[in-house]
Design a protein around this motif. Structure first.
Motif, PDB file in Angstrom:
ATOM      1  N   ILE A 198     -46.641 -18.115 -27.126  1.00 59.15           N
ATOM      2  CA  ILE A 198     -45.617 -17.146 -26.739  1.00 59.15           C
ATOM      3  C   ILE A 198     -45.410 -17.167 -25.228  1.00 59.15           C
ATOM      4  N   LEU A 199     -46.500 -17.174 -24.476  1.00 62.39           N
ATOM      5  CA  LEU A 199     -46.393 -17.165 -23.010  1.00 62.39           C
ATOM      6  C   LEU A 199     -45.786 -18.469 -22.495  1.00 62.39           C
ATOM      7  N   ALA A 200     -46.069 -19.584 -23.172  1.00 59.22           N
ATOM      8  CA  ALA A 200     -45.478 -20.867 -22.757  1.00 59.22           C
ATOM      9  C   ALA A 200     -43.967 -20.833 -22.902  1.00 59.22           C
ATOM     10  N   TYR A 201     -43.478 -20.298 -24.014  1.00 67.07           N
ATOM     11  CA  TYR A 201     -42.033 -20.224 -24.224  1.00 67.07           C
ATOM     12  C   TYR A 201     -41.385 -19.205 -23.295  1.00 67.07           C
ATOM     13  N   VAL A 202     -42.090 -18.086 -23.060  1.00 67.68           N
ATOM     14  CA  VAL A 202     -41.556 -17.092 -22.123  1.00 67.68           C
ATOM     15  C   VAL A 202     -41.464 -17.675 -20.721  1.00 67.68           C
ATOM     16  N   GLY A 203     -42.508 -18.406 -20.314  1.00 66.27           N
ATOM     17  CA  GLY A 203     -42.490 -19.035 -18.995  1.00 66.27           C
ATOM     18  C   GLY A 203     -41.372 -20.045 -18.859  1.00 66.27           C
ATOM     19  N   GLY A 204     -41.118 -20.811 -19.927  1.00 71.40           N
ATOM     20  CA  GLY A 204     -40.034 -21.776 -19.890  1.00 71.40           C
ATOM     21  C   GLY A 204     -38.661 -21.132 -19.781  1.00 71.40           C
ATOM     22  N   GLY A 205     -38.539 -19.904 -20.278  1.00 72.51           N
ATOM     23  CA  GLY A 205     -37.258 -19.216 -20.214  1.00 72.51           C
ATOM     24  C   GLY A 205     -37.220 -18.119 -19.170  1.00 72.51           C
ATOM     25  N   ALA A 206     -38.087 -18.229 -18.141  1.00 77.34           N
ATOM     26  CA  ALA A 206     -38.174 -17.173 -17.127  1.00 77.34           C
ATOM     27  C   ALA A 206     -36.846 -16.974 -16.387  1.00 77.34           C
ATOM     28  N   SER A 207     -36.139 -18.060 -16.090  1.00 83.54           N
ATOM     29  CA  SER A 207     -34.861 -17.949 -15.384  1.00 83.54           C
ATOM     30  C   SER A 207     -33.845 -17.179 -16.216  1.00 83.54           C
ATOM     31  N   THR A 208     -33.792 -17.497 -17.506  1.00 84.91           N
ATOM     32  CA  THR A 208     -32.860 -16.790 -18.394  1.00 84.91           C
ATOM     33  C   THR A 208     -33.208 -15.314 -18.481  1.00 84.91           C
ATOM     34  N   LEU A 209     -34.493 -15.008 -18.581  1.00 85.47           N
ATOM     35  CA  LEU A 209     -34.920 -13.615 -18.683  1.00 85.47           C
ATOM     36  C   LEU A 209     -34.597 -12.840 -17.411  1.00 85.47           C
ATOM     37  N   LEU A 210     -34.789 -13.472 -16.248  1.00 80.65           N
ATOM     38  CA  LEU A 210     -34.494 -12.798 -14.985  1.00 80.65           C
ATOM     39  C   LEU A 210     -33.009 -12.484 -14.859  1.00 80.65           C
ATOM     40  N   LEU A 211     -32.154 -13.462 -15.210  1.00 78.51           N
ATOM     41  CA  LEU A 211     -30.713 -13.225 -15.133  1.00 78.51           C
ATOM     42  C   LEU A 211     -30.280 -12.141 -16.129  1.00 78.51           C
TER      43      LEU A 211
END
Length: 398
Positions: free
Chosen positions: A321-334
């Motif tokens: 879960i954390l690996a996928y969240v980290g990979g999508g960090a830019s999307t989550l921030l925006l």
């Protein structure tokens, strides 16, 4: 008599191992020949690169800088570079370096760069593509492998060999299979089976626990794939909801690549490492308990495997879960910065894909626990007792 019996057991045990390694070496040689032949494929040209090459170069002089009074950089740098490779090796040429985050570089005299060289007759144009990062990448790669070998010793060396083999399989088996039109999901399952077998064999030899770990890993990866496909159908994700779809559609038309399965295939590869860890941990534990407590029945071994698997499951699910969240960090921030409404977030293709990957990969890890526990407990109880290994020091007694 006792000494002779021990010596005979030692020789049989080591003779069996030698035969295993010979068979393994033959398998690897045949596999290498297969990869060489399998990669004899014509790559369709998507973009014309005639007259354009990438060459190593060194910045000699800054003709015009683009730094402003406030310290910011705007526009382009004009520089003189020395070409270090290619047809114009050793020559000086003027080049431009764009002020961009994706292409270009902030050039300084003596800096190594990669230049795009465009030739048309007597006309040549040069543009700085990026810093020359090769030595940094190779340097850290060798440090990484060195640390593994230093800390792990012989096991570390075998781990590095397994890692290199996995990389080779992805580049020279997985990608060519997809390019030739094979199902990407099938290609991912093949990669999972082959790399797991070789990795497990290198680290633990061929044994009952290795066989269980391989079967459990493949089963877990298949479960993750089925979960992803079902999730995709329920959420109307076709595999075409990805940013690179336009370029991939060109490949689909030219080569018949099954683009719709690429999303799910990539998920299987991403989940492979975590599933492999859980499968080997449970298999090894069940067989070790059986060796120490041979009176324990199949049900007892299964329960022991489940207890160990529950602990491993918690950490591995978090890891995925954390690996996928980290990979999508830019999307989550925006998403956070734009304060998008809930209905937009929960129905966004990018967000749904990340959720699908996290849930499906975790499903593969979770269901690997009972699968490996069942296989390992059944095989451990059903197999004949293995001949115990004799320490090489025993030969000194003869």
């Amino acid at each position: 008599m006792e000494h002779n019996q021990k010596f005979k057991m030692y020789m049989e045990n080591n003779g069996g191992k030698k035969i295993q390694w010979v068979v393994f070496a033959v398998f690897m040689a045949v596999f290498a020949l297969f990869l060489i032949r399998f990669n004899q494929v014509d790559i369709a040209s998507l973009v014309s690169t005639e007259g354009r090459t990438l060459e190593r170069a060194r910045v000699v002089e800054i003709l015009k800088d683009n730094v402003q009074e406030d310290g910011n950089r705007v526009g382009q740098q004009n520089v003189v570079i020395e070409i270090l490779t290619g047809s114009k090796k050793g020559q000086l040429a003027e080049a431009t370096s764009n002020n961009g985050y994706l292409f270009g570089a902030v050039c300084r005299p003596g800096m190594g760069v990669i230049a795009i060289q465009s030739l048309s007759g007597d006309i040549s144009l040069h543009t700085v593509y990026s810093f020359d990062r090769e030595w940094a990448i190779l340097g850290f790669l060798f440090v990484f492998l060195g640390v593994i070998c230093l800390i792990g010793g012989k096991k570390g060396v075998l781990t590095c060999i397994g890692l290199i083999f996995t990389f080779v399989c992805i580049i020279w088996l997985y990608l060519p299979m997809i390019y030739k039109g094979y199902s990407p999901v099938l290609a991912a399952v093949v990669i999972a089976a082959v790399t797991t077998f070789v990795t497990m064999y290198l680290l633990g030899g061929w044994s009952g626990k290795t066989a269980c770990a391989v079967m459990g890993t493949v089963s877990g990866v298949v479960v993750a794939g089925i979960s992803a496909v079902l999730f995709g159908k329920a959420a109307h994700l076709t595999g075409y909801n990805i940013p690179e779809i336009e370029s991939l559609l060109v490949l689909e038309n030219i080569r018949g690549i099954q683009v719709g399965e690429l999303l799910f295939s990539g998920l299987l590869i991403s989940a492979l490492g975590a599933v492999m860890d859980v499968a080997m941990a449970i298999s090894s534990t069940v067989f070790e308990i059986h060796e120490q407590m041979p009176e324990l029945d199949r049900k007892g071994l299964f329960c022991s495997g489940m207890n160990v698997g529950r602990d491993a499951m918690g950490t591995m699910v978090n890891t995925l879960i954390l690996a996928y969240v980290g990979g999508g960090a830019s999307t989550l921030l925006l998403t956070y910065a734009y304060q998008l409404p809930y209905l937009q977030i929960i129905n966004s293709n990018n967000i749904v894909i990340e959720i699908m990957q996290g849930i499906s990969g975790s499903m593969g890890v979770i269901l690997t626990v009972p699968i490996v526990s069942l296989i390992a407990s059944s095989l451990a109880v059903g197999r004949k007792s293995e001949v115990p290994a004799v320490s090489p020091s025993l030969t000194e007694q003869f």
